[in-house]
Design a protein around this motif. Structure first.
Motif, PDB file in Angstrom:
ATOM      1  N   UNK A   1       0.825  -1.211   0.000  1.00  0.00           N
ATOM      2  CA  UNK A   1       0.000   0.000   0.000  1.00  0.00           C
ATOM      3  C   UNK A   1       0.858   1.258   0.000  1.00  0.00           C
ATOM      4  N   UNK A   2       1.940   1.245   0.757  1.00  0.00           N
ATOM      5  CA  UNK A   2       2.825   2.417   0.768  1.00  0.00           C
ATOM      6  C   UNK A   2       3.496   2.611  -0.581  1.00  0.00           C
ATOM      7  N   UNK A   3       3.864   1.524  -1.220  1.00  0.00           N
ATOM      8  CA  UNK A   3       4.469   1.606  -2.550  1.00  0.00           C
ATOM      9  C   UNK A   3       3.463   2.171  -3.553  1.00  0.00           C
ATOM     10  N   UNK A   4       2.212   1.701  -3.476  1.00  0.00           N
ATOM     11  CA  UNK A   4       1.164   2.214  -4.360  1.00  0.00           C
ATOM     12  C   UNK A   4       0.902   3.691  -4.089  1.00  0.00           C
ATOM     13  N   UNK A   5       0.929   4.064  -2.800  1.00  0.00           N
ATOM     14  CA  UNK A   5       0.719   5.472  -2.457  1.00  0.00           C
ATOM     15  C   UNK A   5       1.859   6.334  -3.007  1.00  0.00           C
ATOM     16  N   UNK A   6       3.099   5.844  -2.899  1.00  0.00           N
ATOM     17  CA  UNK A   6       4.243   6.591  -3.455  1.00  0.00           C
ATOM     18  C   UNK A   6       4.093   6.773  -4.962  1.00  0.00           C
ATOM     19  N   UNK A   7       3.667   5.719  -5.650  1.00  0.00           N
ATOM     20  CA  UNK A   7       3.474   5.816  -7.096  1.00  0.00           C
ATOM     21  C   UNK A   7       2.388   6.824  -7.434  1.00  0.00           C
ATOM     22  N   UNK A   8       1.288   6.799  -6.658  1.00  0.00           N
ATOM     23  CA  UNK A   8       0.202   7.747  -6.891  1.00  0.00           C
ATOM     24  C   UNK A   8       0.688   9.177  -6.659  1.00  0.00           C
ATOM     25  N   UNK A   9       1.411   9.394  -5.580  1.00  0.00           N
ATOM     26  CA  UNK A   9       1.923  10.738  -5.298  1.00  0.00           C
ATOM     27  C   UNK A   9       2.888  11.198  -6.385  1.00  0.00           C
ATOM     28  N   UNK A  10       3.737  10.290  -6.868  1.00  0.00           N
ATOM     29  CA  UNK A  10       4.653  10.651  -7.956  1.00  0.00           C
ATOM     30  C   UNK A  10       3.883  11.023  -9.212  1.00  0.00           C
TER      31      UNK A  10
END
Length: 182
Positions: free
Chosen positions: A90-99
């Protein structure tokens, strides 16, 4: 000579063995047992006292308390590992979304259904000069043109209530005080 036997805790009544001098038991679990035997003589008189043998069956390694505790601990560690893996995903997905949000050529922010802003992209912060988080209404008062504010707040409230996506164009105050479109 005739025999009767009984394994206390297993047999409810005496088992008649006849002249056989053997007894068979399958699947005895771990624990303490007392095996009792009585016999009768050729005249048919039974010895009521008989003889007994006390014995103990030790548990197999997988039946011990320490193994069961270890098993429970391993299972909990496995669940914790799955939880940590999911949090990492989930944190990885959130980082991708923020990027992705940071790279789009638009001002964007993310709000929860209660109106609390959780994230503003860099373009929004640079354009408006606002970097603090708060509710959409509070932030809107500071940057959205008064003529656009009520309409936008109503549409946003309807979006939050229905769960439908929300997109709007409003005039926004720049960090230098001038008004532009969004």
């Amino acid at each position: 000579m005739n025999f009767r036997y009984r394994l206390e805790g297993v047999d409810k009544d005496w088992q008649d063995a006849g002249t056989r001098r053997e007894a068979f038991y399958d699947r005895l679990g771990p624990g303490k047992y007392r095996f009792r035997v009585i016999a009768c003589n050729n005249d048919g008189v039974w010895n009521e006292d008989g003889a007994h043998l006390d014995f103990k069956i030790a548990p197999a390694w997988y039946q011990t308390t320490w193994f069961r505790l270890l098993y429970v601990a391993a299972f909990l560690a496995f669940l914790w590992g799955l939880y940590q893996l999911r949090v990492h995903q989930l944190r990885k997905a959130e980082r991708k979304l923020r990027e992705a949000i940071e790279t789009i050529p638009a001002m964007a922010w993310i709000a929860e259904t209660d109106g609390m802003v959780q994230f503003m992209n860099r373009r929004w912060v640079e354009y408006t000069g606002l970097s603090r988080l708060g509710t959409v209404g509070e932030l809107g008062k500071d940057v959205v043109h008064p003529e656009d504010l009520d309409r936008s707040v109503r549409r946003m409230g309807a979006s939050f209530a229905s769960g439908e996506p929300f997109e709007d164009e409003v005039r926004v105050r720049r960090a230098n005080g001038s008004i532009g479109g969004f």
